[in-house]
Design a protein around this motif. Structure first.
Motif, short mmCIF file in Angstrom:
data_model
loop_
_atom_site.label_atom_id
_atom_site.label_comp_id
_atom_site.label_asym_id
_atom_site.label_seq_id
_atom_site.Cartn_x
_atom_site.Cartn_y
_atom_site.Cartn_z
N UNK A 57 0.83 -1.20 0.00
CA UNK A 57 0.00 0.00 0.00
C UNK A 57 0.87 1.25 0.00
N UNK A 58 1.93 1.25 0.80
CA UNK A 58 2.84 2.40 0.83
C UNK A 58 3.60 2.50 -0.49
N UNK A 59 4.12 1.39 -0.95
CA UNK A 59 4.91 1.39 -2.19
C UNK A 59 4.08 1.91 -3.37
N UNK A 60 2.80 1.59 -3.40
CA UNK A 60 1.94 2.00 -4.51
C UNK A 60 1.46 3.44 -4.38
N UNK A 61 1.72 4.06 -3.24
CA UNK A 61 1.27 5.44 -3.04
C UNK A 61 -0.19 5.57 -2.68
N UNK A 95 9.39 3.57 -1.79
CA UNK A 95 10.07 2.30 -1.51
C UNK A 95 10.84 2.38 -0.20
N UNK A 96 11.53 3.47 0.04
CA UNK A 96 12.29 3.61 1.29
C UNK A 96 11.35 3.49 2.49
N UNK A 97 10.19 4.11 2.41
CA UNK A 97 9.21 4.02 3.49
C UNK A 97 8.61 2.62 3.58
N UNK A 98 8.32 2.02 2.41
CA UNK A 98 7.68 0.70 2.40
C UNK A 98 8.61 -0.38 2.94
#
Length: 318
Positions: free
Chosen positions: A132-136, A232-235
């Motif tokens: 979910x994070x990676x996809x924005x 990506x860094x956050x995910x």
């Protein structure tokens, strides 16, 4: 109600604790076998097992629940687990990040409900928070669903939402969703006990799959946009940890800020590495300010501290 619980990591342990504190009788906990961990690779119990043992709740750790498993040991352990469930008096099973497939033979014993960290049918599968994070995605949430043989396809019993903030990492979102899921499953079980819970089929549109995270995905390609790399860094924080390579040295990247300003420099070029500007790296479009980094064998450090022991000015991330 008497509730059997099946889960393994901290996400599941939060729910188990909530059920215990809410007064549900838990006659049995299923969790994965102890795994090697740490530098000494000593066998470590799961977070769920640690809580269950501390509360005196019986624990079973089968390798599989599939009695038709090809491996004789797995099949034997699955049969023993099945017989244990049949011999256990319970009204429902709660499943959260268990890590083992529940076969039809298990699902047929008593109702099984699952705590899933996404807004189903989006992000069915193993890594819904990361994806979910990676996809924005602008928001995510938790779905309590009734389990069936399909992968996260069962009808929904309760769904709640939460926004994904611009600085939310998987670690931050994990803890928020774990707390949400724990309270939600307590609500659902109370409704089940009163016979007022409603099962709503998942929509047929909007299905996506959250594939398991592979370590290879954590190697960043700076020809991609700064926005994608920031996601990506956050995910991938805390696992598997995004990283880039400078002169053959792998540097973990734990935090970043998105800079919209473009640059004519090659992707990966370090544009600044000083106390005034921080560590700024050119990307395929836009740039990133790296805020927390880690060199091999070192600690996670803020950018200002990192550059004191690792010069980056003028170098380039491969």
């Amino acid at each position: 109600m008497k509730v059997v619980f099946a889960g393994t990591p901290e996400f599941a342990a939060v729910a188990l604790k909530a059920l215990h504190e809410a007064g549900f009788e838990i006659p049995l906990v299923l969790t994965q076998p102890d795994r090697p961990a740490g530098r000494g690779l000593q066998l470590q119990p799961s977070a769920v097992k640690q809580f269950a043992v501390a509360q005196g709740i019986p624990v079973a750790q089968p390798l599989s629940l599939r009695m038709d498993a090809k491996d004789p040991q797995r099949a034997q352990e699955a049969k023993a687990a099945h017989e244990l469930l049949l011999a256990t008096e319970y009204d429902a099973m709660v499943v959260a990040a268990y890590g083992l497939i529940l076969p039809r033979s298990t699902l047929d014993i008593k109702p099984c409900i699952n705590i899933h960290g996404s807004l189903l049918p989006r992000w069915r599968g193993a890594a819904p928070i990361h994806r979910a994070i990676e996809a924005g995605d602008a928001e995510t949430g938790v779905t309590i669903m009734q389990m069936e043989e399909g992968l996260d396809t069962g009808p929904m019993l309760l769904i709640e939402r939460t926004p994904i903030g611009p600085h939310d990492t998987t670690a931050i979102l994990h803890d928020r969703l774990a707390a949400m899921g724990a309270q939600m499953v307590v609500k659902v079980l109370h409704k089940m006990a009163q016979g007022i819970v409603e099962a709503v089929p998942q929509p047929e549109h909007g299905v996506t799959y959250a594939a398991k995270i592979a370590k290879e995905e954590a190697a960043l390609d700076f020809t991609h946009s700064a926005r994608d790399l920031h996601r990506k860094i956050r995910a991938f924080n805390p696992f598997p940890g995004a990283h880039g390579t400078v002169n053959g040295t792998v540097i973990k990247l734990w935090g970043s800020e998105l800079l919209e300003a473009g640059s004519n420099a090659p992707a990966g070029q370090v544009l600044a590495a000083d106390a005034q500007h921080g560590i700024v790296v050119a990307c395929g479009s836009g740039a990133l300010r790296l805020t927390e980094l880690q060199k091999p064998g070192g600690k996670r450090l803020p950018a200002a501290e990192f550059i004191k022991g690792f010069a980056l000015d003028g170098l380039r991330f491969g």
